[in-house]
Design an enzyme around this catalytic site. Structure first.
Site, mmCIF file in Angstrom:
data_model
loop_
_atom_site.group_PDB
_atom_site.id
_atom_site.type_symbol
_atom_site.label_atom_id
_atom_site.label_comp_id
_atom_site.label_asym_id
_atom_site.label_seq_id
_atom_site.Cartn_x
_atom_site.Cartn_y
_atom_site.Cartn_z
ATOM 1 N N ASP A 191 0.681 -1.154 0.076
ATOM 2 C CA ASP A 191 -0.130 0.032 -0.153
ATOM 3 C C ASP A 191 0.761 1.338 0.048
ATOM 4 O O ASP A 191 1.657 1.395 0.914
ATOM 5 C CB ASP A 191 -1.019 0.036 1.196
ATOM 6 N N ASP A 193 -3.244 2.304 -5.872
ATOM 7 C CA ASP A 193 -2.080 2.353 -5.074
ATOM 8 C C ASP A 193 -1.785 1.239 -4.042
ATOM 9 O O ASP A 193 -1.511 1.140 -2.835
ATOM 10 C CB ASP A 193 -1.986 3.804 -4.080
ATOM 11 N N GLU A 194 -2.781 0.180 -4.239
ATOM 12 C CA GLU A 194 -2.822 -1.153 -3.387
ATOM 13 C C GLU A 194 -3.091 -2.495 -4.103
ATOM 14 O O GLU A 194 -3.923 -2.441 -4.954
ATOM 15 C CB GLU A 194 -4.179 -0.729 -2.506
HETATM 16 MG MG MG Z 1 -2.548 3.819 0.374
#
Ligand code: MG
Length: 371
Positions: free
Chosen positions: A20, A120-121
């Site tokens: 993350d 983003d993950e």
């Molecule tokens: Mg994040």
């Protein structure tokens, strides 16, 4: 009526990572505009210019100190942060997507079994991995280091034997940390965590649980299975398992083809630029063929090179127009290679075309006459 107890099966045979990025959109903006770092940065439309509307997508850590968080109305950020520190910036999703592609290129070097959750993950199943690395900690270090080197951004990573614990771990490690949750400590680790931090407990379930006097993982672990199922249905059962460190769901590898790439390992390392150019040309040709055969086109070229002492670097360039020939791919790849800061000899070279779309109807050349 008591329900039949469903047996609990703890599968601890897998190694799952949750990666993350830390305050992703805000960190990308800070990288592009270092002067923003001093500000309490909120990625959202300025509510003063948008009839008091808008939602916070991300806040940097300065802004978070004032209690500002994702999904909060931007108007609220305006109230919480002193005017002289506050800075609103509109989101730039094109840029975030580009950085996200870079990160995914790194995941692909580790495993094809990764599942994108957001820009983003992602979850990665590294039980088997392309690095042939049995140590999960080393894989985490590899990913974190490469992301930092290639994007100048930090991420946090959790590793455990399932997705739920990996995610709880990355959250626990923030920012720029790593955490490892072993099977024998998972129940203990979860006991002290407030239920609002449990992945899978939404606002609704949270307030119902609070009404029942349940605030922490420990409280949750004390609730009977049939109560959880009666009160919350399927999610009740899922959370009953999760709070005991059980989650047997698979990492679902992404189906949609986002890039086409070819790479080659050389037993006899490439020693000169000319040799590298020749290989780039060959790889560009192969990539272009796959693109054409699948009716795909892209605007971004990525090249990758690995030295004989296993240093890997990659570089990308996005053009304004779609790459329409093998020569265009090759020219871009060659240009990128010339800009690459790497020593010859090379043992691996790769060319990838990404940000793919299907050919649009209007872009097909019109055939005016039959042959
Ligand atoms: Mg994040």
């Amino acid at each position: 009526m008591a329900l039949i107890e469903i047996p609990l099966v703890v599968d601890a045979s897998r190694k799952i990572l949750h990666v993350d990025m830390d305050a992703f959109y805000a960190s990308v903006e800070e990288r592009e505009h270092p002067e923003y770092k001093k500000k309490a940065l909120v990625i959202a439309h300025d509510p003063r210019k948008h009839n008091n509307h808008g939602v916070v997508t991300t806040a940097n850590y300065n802004a978070r100190k004032y209690g500002v968080n994702s999904a909060m109305p931007s108007q609220k950020a305006l109230e919480l942060i002193p005017k002289e520190e506050l800075l609103f910036t509109d989101p730039n999703f094109t840029l975030y997507r580009q950085v996200s592609d870079q990160i995914h290129d790194i995941f692909k070097d580790v495993t094809d079994k990764y599942q994108t959750v957001a820009l983003d993950e992602a979850y990665l199943d590294i039980t088997e991995n392309k690095l042939h690395e049995p140590s999960a900690l080393k894989v985490m270090q590899y990913i974190q280091t490469r992301i930092f080197k290639e994007t100048n951004l930090t991420c946090s990573i959790g590793v455990s034997y399932n997705k739920f614990l990996a995610k709880m771990g990355s959250e626990h490690a923030k920012p720029f940390g790593r955490s490892l949750i072993l099977p024998e400590f998972s129940v203990e680790f979860l006991a002290d965590i407030p239920i609002e931090k449990f992945n899978g407990i939404g606002k609704n379930m949270q307030s119902k649980l609070h009404d029942l006097g349940i605030y922490t993982g420990r409280d949750l672990q004390a609730i009977d299975q049939d109560i959880m199922i009666n009160d919350f249905g399927k999610w009740g059962f899922i959370m009953f398992q999760r709070c005991r460190g059980i989650d047997n769901s698979e990492v679902e590898a992404n189906q949609i083809r986002k890039s086409v790439g070819k790479e080659q390992t050389y037993n006899k390392p490439l020693m000169t630029k000319e040799e590298v150019y020749k290989q780039l040309n060959l790889l560009s040709q192969q990539v272009f063929e796959i693109l054409s055969n699948n009716n795909l086109q892209g605007k971004t070229v990525v090249i990758k090179a690995r030295t004989t002492d296993f240093q890997t670097v990659s570089k990308r360039k996005t053009l304004n127009n779609y790459l329409s020939s093998q020569l265009e791919i090759y020219n871009t790849a060659q240009e990128l290679f010339d800009e690459l800061d790497i020593e010859l000899e090379l043992r691996l070279v790769g060319v990838t075309v990404t940000t793919l779309d299907e050919f649009g109807f209007e872009e097909l050349p019109l055939k005016l006459f039959e042959d």
